[in-house]
Write a protein that holds these residues in place. Structure first.
Motif, PDB file in Angstrom:
ATOM      1  N   PHE A 249      35.009  69.852  42.291  1.00  0.00           N
ATOM      2  CA  PHE A 249      34.016  69.791  41.211  1.00  0.00           C
ATOM      3  C   PHE A 249      33.518  68.365  40.949  1.00  0.00           C
ATOM      4  O   PHE A 249      32.317  68.109  40.870  1.00  0.00           O
ATOM      5  N   ALA A 250      34.463  67.411  40.830  1.00  0.00           N
ATOM      6  CA  ALA A 250      34.049  66.040  40.503  1.00  0.00           C
ATOM      7  C   ALA A 250      33.221  65.455  41.652  1.00  0.00           C
ATOM      8  O   ALA A 250      32.263  64.717  41.424  1.00  0.00           O
ATOM      9  N   GLY A 258      24.595  64.365  38.909  1.00  0.00           N
ATOM     10  CA  GLY A 258      24.504  63.170  38.064  1.00  0.00           C
ATOM     11  C   GLY A 258      25.643  63.076  37.054  1.00  0.00           C
ATOM     12  O   GLY A 258      25.502  62.395  36.030  1.00  0.00           O
ATOM     13  N   LEU A 259      26.786  63.747  37.301  1.00  0.00           N
ATOM     14  CA  LEU A 259      27.923  63.606  36.378  1.00  0.00           C
ATOM     15  C   LEU A 259      28.488  62.193  36.518  1.00  0.00           C
ATOM     16  O   LEU A 259      28.425  61.600  37.599  1.00  0.00           O
ATOM     17  N   PRO A 260      29.068  61.649  35.433  1.00  0.00           N
ATOM     18  CA  PRO A 260      29.583  60.276  35.519  1.00  0.00           C
ATOM     19  C   PRO A 260      30.760  60.175  36.482  1.00  0.00           C
ATOM     20  O   PRO A 260      31.488  61.155  36.680  1.00  0.00           O
ATOM     21  N   PRO A 264      36.616  64.203  35.360  1.00  0.00           N
ATOM     22  CA  PRO A 264      37.882  64.701  35.902  1.00  0.00           C
ATOM     23  C   PRO A 264      37.661  65.924  36.783  1.00  0.00           C
ATOM     24  O   PRO A 264      36.738  66.707  36.555  1.00  0.00           O
ATOM     25  N   ASP A 265      38.514  66.065  37.791  1.00  0.00           N
ATOM     26  CA  ASP A 265      38.407  67.244  38.658  1.00  0.00           C
ATOM     27  C   ASP A 265      38.977  68.454  37.931  1.00  0.00           C
ATOM     28  O   ASP A 265      39.738  68.322  36.981  1.00  0.00           O
TER      29      ASP A 265
END
Ligand SMILES: C[S@@+](CC[C@H](N)C(=O)[O-])C[C@H]1O[C@@H](n2cnc3c(N)ncnc32)[C@H](O)[C@@H]1O
Length: 283
Positions: A249-250, A258-260, A264-265
């Motif tokens: 996921f991460a 565009g997630l930072p 967290p995974d």
């Protein structure tokens, strides 16, 4: 799958790609054919997505997995033969600008493949590259023989895309298919796939996944096989792959949504790119 019937989850995946074009503007995975292949109007696709806001997460994952495959294909050998395993309503072979140079082999369960051919006629969509349609049941049929019979050249490179399928197969069929892909070509083979990660959790995410699993089981396509990342790595090691990238996921969220970077995974669908450098020998 229900005997003699096309895959219902192939239809859902196509609707997710269509909704991604309309609702998200195709931000991650622009696809000129995604809406036309459903034979639904853009308004109907948008209304359906509005009625089912809980599908947003799956839609994002599906957009990311196809973008990932497209990125791998863009880097694969110019003369690579593209093999789409469990193609459903995949549109690689129908893009107006013709993304690829080589022949596309669309492999699918016979019932889903006939249904797709009807959809293409109804939608008036034609391939923009040479396509061979190869009917195979991964649980029982010989993938290598079927591809060879369809004209696959085992001395040229292959780029194999296998999205949205492994979770519906038995572990034996997955093992056999990976073995077949590993031995398909004496030249370089790129394989892109996704898999469902074991989720031992009991939180809200796990409950959503259980609800989704129950839904697909009720339409005759139960989830059969999940992996841990280390089980997946062993599978590719057993079959002689030289490089494996595995994004959870991460990984895909930061790359495509565009997630930072500190995201967290969490248990999710994973995207994998496995490479087998050509050995010059077939096995
Ligand atoms: C969720 S759909 C994914 C379709 C497409 N790859 C996509 O991403 O839209 C699952 C696909 O796997 C195929 N499939 C499932 N079990 C299969 C089997 N035993 N043999 C061949 N194909 C199978 C179905 O026909 C269907 O096309």
């Amino acid at each position: 799958m229900i005997d003699g019937e096309p895959s219902r989850t192939a239809w859902s995946a196509a609707l997710h790609r269509a909704a991604h074009q309309i609702v998200d503007g195709g931000a991650v995975f622009p696809d000129a054919v995604a809406v036309p292949i459903t034979c639904w109007s853009p308004e109907r696709v948008a209304d359906d997505a509005r009625l089912h806001p809980q599908r947003r997460g799956m839609r994002a994952f599906i957009a990311c997995r196809h973008r990932y495959a497209r990125d791998v294909l863009a880097r694969s050998a110019a003369d690579a033969q593209v093999v789409v395993l469990g193609a459903g309503l995949d549109t690689i072979a129908y893009q107006p600008l013709g993304l690829l140079g080589g022949t596309v082999f669309e492999v699918d369960h016979p019932a889903t493949q006939s249904w797709k051919l009807e959809r293409l006629v109804e939608a008036g969509i034609s391939p923009t590259v040479p396509v061979r349609y190869v009917a195979v049941d991964f649980e029982t049929d010989d993938l290598t023989a079927a591809l060879e019979a369809a004209g696959f050249d085992r001395e040229r490179p292959a780029a194999v895309v296998w999205l949205g399928v492994t979770v519906y197969l038995t572990a034996d069929a997955i093992e056999e298919t990976v073995a077949r892909v590993a031995g398909l070509s004496s030249a370089r083979t790129d394989l892109v796939l996704d898999y469902s990660e074991h989720d031992p959790g009991t939180g809200a995410g796990a409950r959503r996944r259980t609800a989704r699993a129950n839904r697909v089981a009720s339409i005759g396509e139960p989830w059969l096989t999940h992996f841990t990342p280390s089980e997946l790595a062993s599978l590719f090691e057993r079959h002689g792959f030289d490089e494996v990238e595995d994004l959870g996921f991460a990984g895909w969220g930061t790359r495509y949504l565009g997630l930072p970077p500190e995201t967290p995974d969490r248990p999710s669908g994973h995207l994998v790119h496995a490479v087998r450098h050509g050995s010059g020998a077939l096995y």
